[in-house]
Design a protein around this motif. Structure first.
Motif, PDB file in Angstrom:
ATOM      1  N   TYR A  23     112.330  93.135 -25.666  1.00 47.42           N
ATOM      2  CA  TYR A  23     112.451  92.453 -24.377  1.00 47.42           C
ATOM      3  C   TYR A  23     113.267  93.301 -23.412  1.00 47.42           C
ATOM      4  N   VAL A  24     112.772  94.482 -23.152  1.00 42.78           N
ATOM      5  CA  VAL A  24     113.345  95.393 -22.158  1.00 42.78           C
ATOM      6  C   VAL A  24     112.199  95.846 -21.269  1.00 42.78           C
ATOM      7  N   CYS A  25     112.536  96.276 -20.056  1.00 41.57           N
ATOM      8  CA  CYS A  25     111.509  96.606 -19.071  1.00 41.57           C
ATOM      9  C   CYS A  25     111.137  98.078 -19.105  1.00 41.57           C
ATOM     10  N   ASP A  26     109.931  98.347 -18.644  1.00 33.91           N
ATOM     11  CA  ASP A  26     109.517  99.719 -18.403  1.00 33.91           C
ATOM     12  C   ASP A  26     110.246 100.232 -17.170  1.00 33.91           C
ATOM     13  N   GLU A  27     110.466 101.546 -17.116  1.00 33.29           N
ATOM     14  CA  GLU A  27     111.241 102.127 -16.024  1.00 33.29           C
ATOM     15  C   GLU A  27     110.513 102.049 -14.692  1.00 33.29           C
ATOM     16  N   TYR A  28     109.179 102.032 -14.712  1.00 30.66           N
ATOM     17  CA  TYR A  28     108.433 102.147 -13.463  1.00 30.66           C
ATOM     18  C   TYR A  28     107.490 100.978 -13.187  1.00 30.66           C
TER      19      TYR A  28
ATOM     20  N   PHE B  20     127.553  83.081 -31.777  1.00 29.24           N
ATOM     21  CA  PHE B  20     128.003  84.035 -30.762  1.00 29.24           C
ATOM     22  C   PHE B  20     127.377  83.793 -29.388  1.00 29.24           C
ATOM     23  N   VAL B  21     126.500  82.800 -29.298  1.00 25.25           N
ATOM     24  CA  VAL B  21     125.929  82.454 -27.999  1.00 25.25           C
ATOM     25  C   VAL B  21     126.958  81.650 -27.217  1.00 25.25           C
ATOM     26  N   GLN B  22     127.270  82.091 -26.026  1.00 31.06           N
ATOM     27  CA  GLN B  22     128.288  81.461 -25.196  1.00 31.06           C
ATOM     28  C   GLN B  22     127.662  80.448 -24.241  1.00 31.06           C
ATOM     29  N   SER B  23     128.518  79.704 -23.564  1.00 36.01           N
ATOM     30  CA  SER B  23     128.072  78.683 -22.611  1.00 36.01           C
ATOM     31  C   SER B  23     127.132  79.291 -21.580  1.00 36.01           C
ATOM     32  N   GLY B  24     126.065  78.568 -21.296  1.00 35.57           N
ATOM     33  CA  GLY B  24     125.066  79.068 -20.372  1.00 35.57           C
ATOM     34  C   GLY B  24     123.966  79.856 -21.055  1.00 35.57           C
ATOM     35  N   GLY B  25     123.978  79.905 -22.400  1.00 34.73           N
ATOM     36  CA  GLY B  25     122.968  80.665 -23.126  1.00 34.73           C
ATOM     37  C   GLY B  25     123.143  82.155 -22.992  1.00 34.73           C
ATOM     38  N   GLN B  26     124.399  82.595 -22.860  1.00 34.26           N
ATOM     39  CA  GLN B  26     124.687  84.016 -22.678  1.00 34.26           C
ATOM     40  C   GLN B  26     125.165  84.633 -23.987  1.00 34.26           C
ATOM     41  N   TYR B  27     124.759  85.865 -24.206  1.00 34.02           N
ATOM     42  CA  TYR B  27     125.115  86.562 -25.446  1.00 34.02           C
ATOM     43  C   TYR B  27     125.379  88.032 -25.166  1.00 34.02           C
ATOM     44  N   ARG B  28     126.403  88.543 -25.823  1.00 33.57           N
ATOM     45  CA  ARG B  28     126.670  89.984 -25.870  1.00 33.57           C
ATOM     46  C   ARG B  28     126.922  90.353 -27.323  1.00 33.57           C
ATOM     47  N   PRO B  29     126.395  91.464 -27.802  1.00 29.39           N
ATOM     48  CA  PRO B  29     126.630  91.850 -29.197  1.00 29.39           C
ATOM     49  C   PRO B  29     128.126  91.935 -29.483  1.00 29.39           C
ATOM     50  N   PRO B  30     128.595  91.352 -30.585  1.00 31.26           N
ATOM     51  CA  PRO B  30     130.034  91.365 -30.879  1.00 31.26           C
ATOM     52  C   PRO B  30     130.535  92.683 -31.447  1.00 31.26           C
ATOM     53  N   HIS B  31     129.602  93.561 -31.867  1.00 29.81           N
ATOM     54  CA  HIS B  31     129.988  94.771 -32.595  1.00 29.81           C
ATOM     55  C   HIS B  31     129.722  96.064 -31.828  1.00 29.81           C
ATOM     56  N   CYS B  32     129.056  95.954 -30.668  1.00 30.43           N
ATOM     57  CA  CYS B  32     128.699  97.160 -29.918  1.00 30.43           C
ATOM     58  C   CYS B  32     128.399  96.805 -28.472  1.00 30.43           C
ATOM     59  N   LEU B  33     128.335  97.824 -27.616  1.00 29.91           N
ATOM     60  CA  LEU B  33     127.987  97.628 -26.213  1.00 29.91           C
ATOM     61  C   LEU B  33     126.478  97.717 -26.051  1.00 29.91           C
ATOM     62  N   ALA B  34     125.881  96.664 -25.511  1.00 29.22           N
ATOM     63  CA  ALA B  34     124.431  96.622 -25.371  1.00 29.22           C
ATOM     64  C   ALA B  34     123.944  97.703 -24.413  1.00 29.22           C
ATOM     65  N   ARG B  35     122.825  98.295 -24.758  1.00 27.36           N
ATOM     66  CA  ARG B  35     122.217  99.304 -23.888  1.00 27.36           C
ATOM     67  C   ARG B  35     121.393  98.674 -22.773  1.00 27.36           C
ATOM     68  N   TYR B  36     120.976  97.406 -22.963  1.00 27.30           N
ATOM     69  CA  TYR B  36     120.132  96.736 -21.979  1.00 27.30           C
ATOM     70  C   TYR B  36     120.643  95.322 -21.726  1.00 27.30           C
ATOM     71  N   LYS B  37     120.474  94.877 -20.472  1.00 30.35           N
ATOM     72  CA  LYS B  37     120.826  93.513 -20.075  1.00 30.35           C
ATOM     73  C   LYS B  37     119.568  92.832 -19.564  1.00 30.35           C
ATOM     74  N   SER B  38     119.164  91.754 -20.242  1.00 27.00           N
ATOM     75  CA  SER B  38     117.912  91.081 -19.908  1.00 27.00           C
ATOM     76  C   SER B  38     118.146  89.607 -19.623  1.00 27.00           C
ATOM     77  N   ALA B  39     117.518  89.118 -18.566  1.00 29.92           N
ATOM     78  CA  ALA B  39     117.530  87.689 -18.246  1.00 29.92           C
ATOM     79  C   ALA B  39     116.174  87.101 -18.608  1.00 29.92           C
ATOM     80  N   ILE B  40     116.184  85.982 -19.337  1.00 26.04           N
ATOM     81  CA  ILE B  40     114.959  85.314 -19.752  1.00 26.04           C
ATOM     82  C   ILE B  40     114.782  84.091 -18.859  1.00 26.04           C
ATOM     83  N   LEU B  41     113.708  84.051 -18.081  1.00 24.87           N
ATOM     84  CA  LEU B  41     113.474  82.980 -17.113  1.00 24.87           C
ATOM     85  C   LEU B  41     112.330  82.105 -17.610  1.00 24.87           C
TER      86      LEU B  41
END
Length: 301
Positions: A202-207, A102-123
């Motif tokens: 791998y999600v960020c703190d709000e502050y 399920f990993v797409q070109s560019g190393g991108q992934y979205r859950p196939p069964h639900c809408l993700a609550r968080y979007k994270s970039a790994i650098l």
């Protein structure tokens, strides 16, 4: 209830404790949530009972029927906790691709069964470390998928004769990643470190900046110098395994802290003074490669 009982110090202490527990239960979403969190905190401490990093990925299947996807659950039902990490066998790129359909070109992934609550970039700052990269990609993709994140992995590669400058490469990565998506979180990752527990979210703190590798205190220079508060993942979750090849055929990976006087230059070595030349931006099956020339960076003696 008699007056003498109310005035009893032990009874008053009991009331205070009971009220505190009651407030905690309400705040954490009910008694079952609190006790589940307690049990999980105990379970994740046992690293002798580790799981294969690809455990439960077969449960990720696309939702059928064309209906709108629901949001992913707040706590991933397929997370397993401690992971078995070994660097004995070098995985090929083909193997990693096959194990992550399920990993797409560019190393991108979205859950196939639900809408993700968080979007994270790994650098990931990178310079001629192919063995490390293969191991990291083999482990990090399933690790992130079990957390039900929407993510993309960016490799920021330095060319030229200058000293390897991890901090500047990661600043370049931040700027380039934000061109693709309004990410909720930008995680600065080492190519030679693999997380050992998928409850390390791998999600960020709000502050505040969040230090996920809390069991390995490295690269805290700028945050500490700026006087910023750091939110740390609990040490029993923030465990990482480091790769340590002898590098007979590779150049040693020189960490910038050894060559740069961070205490004197940190205010000028950031986004406000970032200069670089973007040479290429290429989508690979497992990551997006960003090649840059940051100019000559002389080492400090």
């Amino acid at each position: 209830m008699s007056l003498s009982r109310v005035e009893n110090p032990c009874f008053l202490l009991f009331l205070l404790v009971f009220q505190a527990v009651f407030i905690l239960i309400l705040y954490r979403g009910g008694a079952s949530s609190v006790f589940r969190g307690f049990l999980e905190s105990q379970r994740v401490l046992d690293y002798s009972k580790s799981h294969d990093v690809y455990t439960n990925l077969s449960l990720l299947v696309p939702a059928g029927g064309g209906a709108a996807l629901p949001y992913c659950s707040a706590h991933s039902p397929i997370a397993v906790g401690p992971l078995a990490i070994t660097f004995d066998v070098l995985p090929s790129e083909r193997m990693i691709i096959q194990k992550n359909p399920f990993v797409q070109s560019g190393g991108q992934y979205r859950p196939p069964h639900c809408l993700a609550r968080y979007k994270s970039a790994i650098l990931v700052a990178y310079s001629n470390q192919e063995k490390y990269l293969h191991h990291l990609l083999y482990y990090i993709h399933p690790f992130l998928q079990r957390q039900q994140l929407s993510y993309r992995i960016y490799l920021i590669q330095q060319v030229g004769n200058g000293t390897f400058n991890r901090a500047k490469l990661l600043n370049v990565g931040v700027r380039e990643a934000l061109k693709d998506e309004d990410w909720d979180c930008l995680l600065l990752h080492d190519v030679d470190l693999v997380p050992e527990n998928d409850y390390n979210l791998y999600v960020c703190d709000e502050y505040y900046p969040k230090h996920v590798a809390s069991a390995m205190d490295k690269f805290q220079y700028k945050i500490q110098l700026a006087g910023m508060r750091i939110v740390r993942t609990p040490p029993h979750l923030g465990r990482y395994k480091a790769m340590d090849y002898k590098r007979e055929t590779e150049e040693p990976w020189r960490r910038p802290a050894s060559y740069h006087n961070t205490g004197k230059t940190w205010k000028d070595d950031g986004m406000n003074s970032l200069e670089f030349k973007l040479l290429s931006r290429t989508k690979h099956p497992l990551y997006t490669n960003i090649t840059v020339d940051i100019g000559y960076v002389p080492p400090f003696s």
